[in-house]
Design a protein around this motif. Structure first.
Motif, PDB file in Angstrom:
ATOM      1  N   ILE A   1      28.352  51.666  23.565  1.00  0.00           N
ATOM      2  CA  ILE A   1      27.816  50.538  22.793  1.00  0.00           C
ATOM      3  C   ILE A   1      27.740  49.292  23.672  1.00  0.00           C
ATOM      4  O   ILE A   1      26.723  48.586  23.671  1.00  0.00           O
ATOM      5  CB  ILE A   1      28.663  50.281  21.529  1.00  0.00           C
ATOM      6  CG1 ILE A   1      28.446  51.404  20.507  1.00  0.00           C
ATOM      7  CG2 ILE A   1      28.344  48.918  20.915  1.00  0.00           C
ATOM      8  CD1 ILE A   1      29.403  51.367  19.338  1.00  0.00           C
ATOM      9  N   ARG A   2      28.815  49.013  24.426  1.00  0.00           N
ATOM     10  CA  ARG A   2      28.804  47.841  25.306  1.00  0.00           C
ATOM     11  C   ARG A   2      27.687  47.946  26.342  1.00  0.00           C
ATOM     12  O   ARG A   2      26.993  46.955  26.619  1.00  0.00           O
ATOM     13  CB  ARG A   2      30.157  47.690  26.005  1.00  0.00           C
ATOM     14  CG  ARG A   2      31.250  47.147  25.111  1.00  0.00           C
ATOM     15  CD  ARG A   2      32.489  46.761  25.897  1.00  0.00           C
ATOM     16  NE  ARG A   2      33.044  47.848  26.689  1.00  0.00           N
ATOM     17  CZ  ARG A   2      33.921  48.747  26.248  1.00  0.00           C
ATOM     18  NH1 ARG A   2      34.334  48.687  24.983  1.00  0.00           N
ATOM     19  NH2 ARG A   2      34.378  49.704  27.034  1.00  0.00           N
ATOM     20  N   GLU A   3      27.490  49.135  26.909  1.00  0.00           N
ATOM     21  CA  GLU A   3      26.428  49.328  27.900  1.00  0.00           C
ATOM     22  C   GLU A   3      25.053  49.109  27.278  1.00  0.00           C
ATOM     23  O   GLU A   3      24.190  48.467  27.881  1.00  0.00           O
ATOM     24  CB  GLU A   3      26.514  50.733  28.499  1.00  0.00           C
ATOM     25  CG  GLU A   3      27.726  50.955  29.378  1.00  0.00           C
ATOM     26  CD  GLU A   3      27.918  52.415  29.774  1.00  0.00           C
ATOM     27  OE1 GLU A   3      27.181  53.290  29.264  1.00  0.00           O
ATOM     28  OE2 GLU A   3      28.809  52.681  30.588  1.00  0.00           O
ATOM     29  N   LEU A   4      24.836  49.630  26.081  1.00  0.00           N
ATOM     30  CA  LEU A   4      23.542  49.472  25.413  1.00  0.00           C
ATOM     31  C   LEU A   4      23.282  48.023  25.014  1.00  0.00           C
ATOM     32  O   LEU A   4      22.144  47.539  25.115  1.00  0.00           O
ATOM     33  CB  LEU A   4      23.458  50.394  24.196  1.00  0.00           C
ATOM     34  CG  LEU A   4      23.405  51.893  24.510  1.00  0.00           C
ATOM     35  CD1 LEU A   4      23.541  52.715  23.233  1.00  0.00           C
ATOM     36  CD2 LEU A   4      22.123  52.244  25.246  1.00  0.00           C
ATOM     37  N   GLU A   5      24.327  47.328  24.566  1.00  0.00           N
ATOM     38  CA  GLU A   5      24.166  45.915  24.228  1.00  0.00           C
ATOM     39  C   GLU A   5      23.805  45.103  25.469  1.00  0.00           C
ATOM     40  O   GLU A   5      22.970  44.198  25.415  1.00  0.00           O
ATOM     41  CB  GLU A   5      25.439  45.376  23.569  1.00  0.00           C
ATOM     42  CG  GLU A   5      25.630  45.865  22.148  1.00  0.00           C
ATOM     43  CD  GLU A   5      26.962  45.441  21.537  1.00  0.00           C
ATOM     44  OE1 GLU A   5      27.894  45.062  22.285  1.00  0.00           O
ATOM     45  OE2 GLU A   5      27.072  45.488  20.296  1.00  0.00           O
ATOM     46  N   SER A   6      24.429  45.432  26.592  1.00  0.00           N
ATOM     47  CA  SER A   6      24.117  44.745  27.841  1.00  0.00           C
ATOM     48  C   SER A   6      22.664  45.014  28.249  1.00  0.00           C
ATOM     49  O   SER A   6      21.944  44.090  28.666  1.00  0.00           O
ATOM     50  CB  SER A   6      25.067  45.216  28.938  1.00  0.00           C
ATOM     51  OG  SER A   6      24.727  44.650  30.170  1.00  0.00           O
ATOM     52  N   ALA A   7      22.220  46.255  28.115  1.00  0.00           N
ATOM     53  CA  ALA A   7      20.834  46.603  28.438  1.00  0.00           C
ATOM     54  C   ALA A   7      19.869  45.861  27.513  1.00  0.00           C
ATOM     55  O   ALA A   7      18.816  45.370  27.966  1.00  0.00           O
ATOM     56  CB  ALA A   7      20.631  48.109  28.330  1.00  0.00           C
ATOM     57  N   ASN A   8      20.207  45.749  26.242  1.00  0.00           N
ATOM     58  CA  ASN A   8      19.366  45.007  25.294  1.00  0.00           C
ATOM     59  C   ASN A   8      19.251  43.537  25.684  1.00  0.00           C
ATOM     60  O   ASN A   8      18.169  42.946  25.607  1.00  0.00           O
ATOM     61  CB  ASN A   8      19.913  45.121  23.871  1.00  0.00           C
ATOM     62  CG  ASN A   8      19.456  46.383  23.176  1.00  0.00           C
ATOM     63  OD1 ASN A   8      18.560  47.064  23.637  1.00  0.00           O
ATOM     64  ND2 ASN A   8      20.092  46.680  22.056  1.00  0.00           N
ATOM     65  N   ASP A   9      20.361  42.930  26.108  1.00  0.00           N
ATOM     66  CA  ASP A   9      20.331  41.526  26.529  1.00  0.00           C
ATOM     67  C   ASP A   9      19.408  41.343  27.733  1.00  0.00           C
ATOM     68  O   ASP A   9      18.630  40.384  27.783  1.00  0.00           O
ATOM     69  CB  ASP A   9      21.741  41.027  26.866  1.00  0.00           C
ATOM     70  CG  ASP A   9      22.625  40.873  25.636  1.00  0.00           C
ATOM     71  OD1 ASP A   9      22.073  40.770  24.517  1.00  0.00           O
ATOM     72  OD2 ASP A   9      23.863  40.851  25.802  1.00  0.00           O
TER      73      ASP A   9
END
Length: 95
Positions: A72-80
């Protein structure tokens, strides 16, 4: 202090249930109190009883949860990053 690997401990526990803890400890050359401790740890923690030095006991559900939280943290970072890139390109289109 001697260090025993997981397989040795598991075999010692198995032997202690077959022939008794005192006989098993004498055959293996280990203190009977050590064998009783291993048996207690095995009952309490099951397959996670002897994880090794420096490795915490983490049940499979907790490990899966930690993995999902990391994802989840990795995907949120990619979204940002994608949002910032979109804003940059949208700004360059206006000019």
């Amino acid at each position: 202090m001697r260090v025993y690997d997981k397989e040795f401990k598991e075999e010692a526990i198995k032997l202690s249930y077959e022939v008794g803890p005192t006989v098993a400890s004498n055959q293996l050359g280990i203190p009977s109190t050590t064998l009783y401790t291993w048996r207690s740890q095995s009952k309490q923690h099951g397959s996670l009883a002897f994880v090794g030095s420096g490795h915490p006991r983490i049940d499979p559900k907790t490990a899966e949860l930690k993995g999902l939280e990391k994802k989840i943290r990795e995907l949120e970072s990619a979204n940002d990053i994608l949002k910032k890139a979109l804003a940059f390109f949208a700004e360059s289109q206006k000019r």
